[in-house]
Design an enzyme around this catalytic site. Structure first.
Site, PDB file in Angstrom:
ATOM      1  N   SER A  46       0.829  -1.211   0.000  1.00 48.42           N
ATOM      2  CA  SER A  46       0.000   0.000   0.000  1.00 48.42           C
ATOM      3  C   SER A  46       0.868   1.267   0.000  1.00 48.42           C
ATOM      4  CB  SER A  46      -0.957  -0.004   1.193  1.00 48.42           C
ATOM      5  OG  SER A  46      -0.240  -0.105   2.405  1.00 48.42           O
ATOM      6  N   HIS A  47       2.183   1.132   0.163  1.00 51.19           N
ATOM      7  CA  HIS A  47       3.038   2.320   0.145  1.00 51.19           C
ATOM      8  C   HIS A  47       4.168   2.229  -0.875  1.00 51.19           C
ATOM      9  CE1 HIS A  47       0.627   2.946   3.634  1.00 51.19           C
ATOM     10  NE2 HIS A  47       0.875   4.222   3.465  1.00 51.19           N
ATOM     11  N   ASP A 187      -5.011   0.165   2.107  1.00 49.02           N
ATOM     12  CA  ASP A 187      -5.499  -1.214   1.997  1.00 49.02           C
ATOM     13  C   ASP A 187      -6.992  -1.240   1.659  1.00 49.02           C
ATOM     14  OD1 ASP A 187      -3.065  -2.461   2.408  1.00 49.02           O
ATOM     15  OD2 ASP A 187      -3.255  -2.350   4.587  1.00 49.02           O
TER      16      ASP A 187
END
Ligand code: NDP
Length: 331
Positions: A46-47, A187
């Site tokens: 997610s990053h 997420d």
């Protein structure tokens, strides 16, 4: 979902190129691209590249300064401040974490406040870097208000992550890094994109009713983890990463934000502690005995282990093909 295999070097270069094309200079672009690559390397999906559209949007809109020149100010031997110059946070970290580590090592404890910065990444890189220099570290940032405080149906807190790291002389540091929302917004966005539901208790729809539909939660709001207890930790983070460091809390950060999809301007609080000085040299054996006991219990694993395991894989990573097209990569 179709995926494309990319090496870690390709991931870094894709991020670097996209950031430079959006107006970032070499220093700023390479600092962010490095963090994006490391997120993909460690499986912090997610990053990783998932964040590139947001990074690019805020450079293009002019909200984030792609030529930022973060400056460190030593206010006292243990109170360090970095003015982020409205750039992305990774360059400010590159220029100030080493000085923070030196200050904490010599004096036992030191803080670093970062202001006028845009943090869009995971927090573990900051605490892990400090723990690798023998320090205990804690950091937190706030974000845009996406989370309703316990008992409320109104968004006030950011997803407000906090990370902690504990050094281990003969092993990788123990690091936890977690959003104080029941689920990180990245997420939830990935679940919505992939048409998946999320667990009960993740969030509410726009009418304030519980839902497991990720797309409805994005229109509505997230909930804090752990009921009122998690809600108080999220509150603490608002205060530490906002007023304590001389910056705004999430709801006031939103007021000056352009809504371009990238991260708001805000602050970061980082605390580094030298366990040798605090414990008079007695921290190591007791800490190791505890961690051995904890990790030996059935069903447990130390936080950070999953990332370290992923890191051992030097091969290509599977990246969502649609995402790559969105970033402008020919696939
Ligand atoms: P997770 O819930 O995935 O993980 C939280 C922590 O718990 C991690 O340290 C993880 O270690 C550990 N963990 C997970 N599962 C287990 C398990 N079964 N047993 C033991 N430990 C476990 O993280 P979040 O979704 O809450 O946060 C994701 C990221 O989002 C974070 O990196 C956070 O910094 C970032 N974020 C950034 C924001 C920003 O504004 N910049 C805003 C909000 C979030 P491991 O990594 O080893 O799995």
């Amino acid at each position: 979902m179709t995926t494309t295999q990319l090496s870690l070097e390709e991931i870094y270069l894709i991020a670097l190129k996209a950031l430079k094309a959006a107006g970032a200079d070499e220093h700023n672009a390479s600092a962010v691209a490095d963090i994006v690559m490391k997120a993909e390397r460690d499986g912090s999906h997610s990053h990783g590249l998932f964040r590139m559209p947001g990074y690019v949007a805020s450079l293009q809109s002019g909200k984030v300064n792609g030529q930022a020149n973060p400056e460190l100010h030593v206010r006292t031997p243990v109170v360090l401040h970095c003015d982020g110059d409205l750039g992305y946070a990774p360059l400010a970290h590159q220029r100030s974490l080493g000085k923070l580590a030196k200050a904490a090592t010599s004096n036992g404890v030191a803080t670093l406040s970062i202001t006028r910065t845009h943090h869009f990444a995971a927090l573990w890189p900051e605490t892990e870097a400090l723990a690798e220099q023998g320090l205990v570290a804690i950091t937190c940032v706030s974000y845009l208000p996406n989370v309703a405080p316990f008992g409320s149906h109104e968004k006030l807190f950011g997803t407000n992550p906090i990370a902690f790291a504990w050094p281990r002389p003969n092993d990788s540091p123990v690091v936890f890094d977690m959003a104080t929302a029941a689920m990180a917004m990245g997420d939830v966005q990935i679940a919505a994109r992939d048409g998946k539901t999320v667990p009960e208790g993740t969030g509410l729809n726009a009418d304030g009713n519980e839902t497991t539909d990720a797309a409805e939660i994005i229109k509505g709001m997230l909930l804090p983890f752990g009921g009122y207890k998690g809600s108080h930790i999220a509150m603490m983070i608002e205060l530490l990463a906002g007023p304590l460091v001389g910056e705004t809390t999430s709801f006031r950060s939103q007021k000056r934000d352009s809504g371009d999809g990238g991260p708001p301007r805000g602050g970061q609080f980082i605390l580094a502690i030298n366990p040798e000085l605090l414990s008079a040299g007695n921290w190591h054996d007791e800490g190791e005995a505890f961690l051995d006991r904890l990790s030996g219990l059935d069903g447990t694993r130390l936080p950070g282990k999953r990332r370290y395991q992923n890191r051992l894989n030097l091969g290509p990573r599977e990246i969502n093909t649609e995402l790559l097209k969105k970033i402008g990569v020919a696939v």
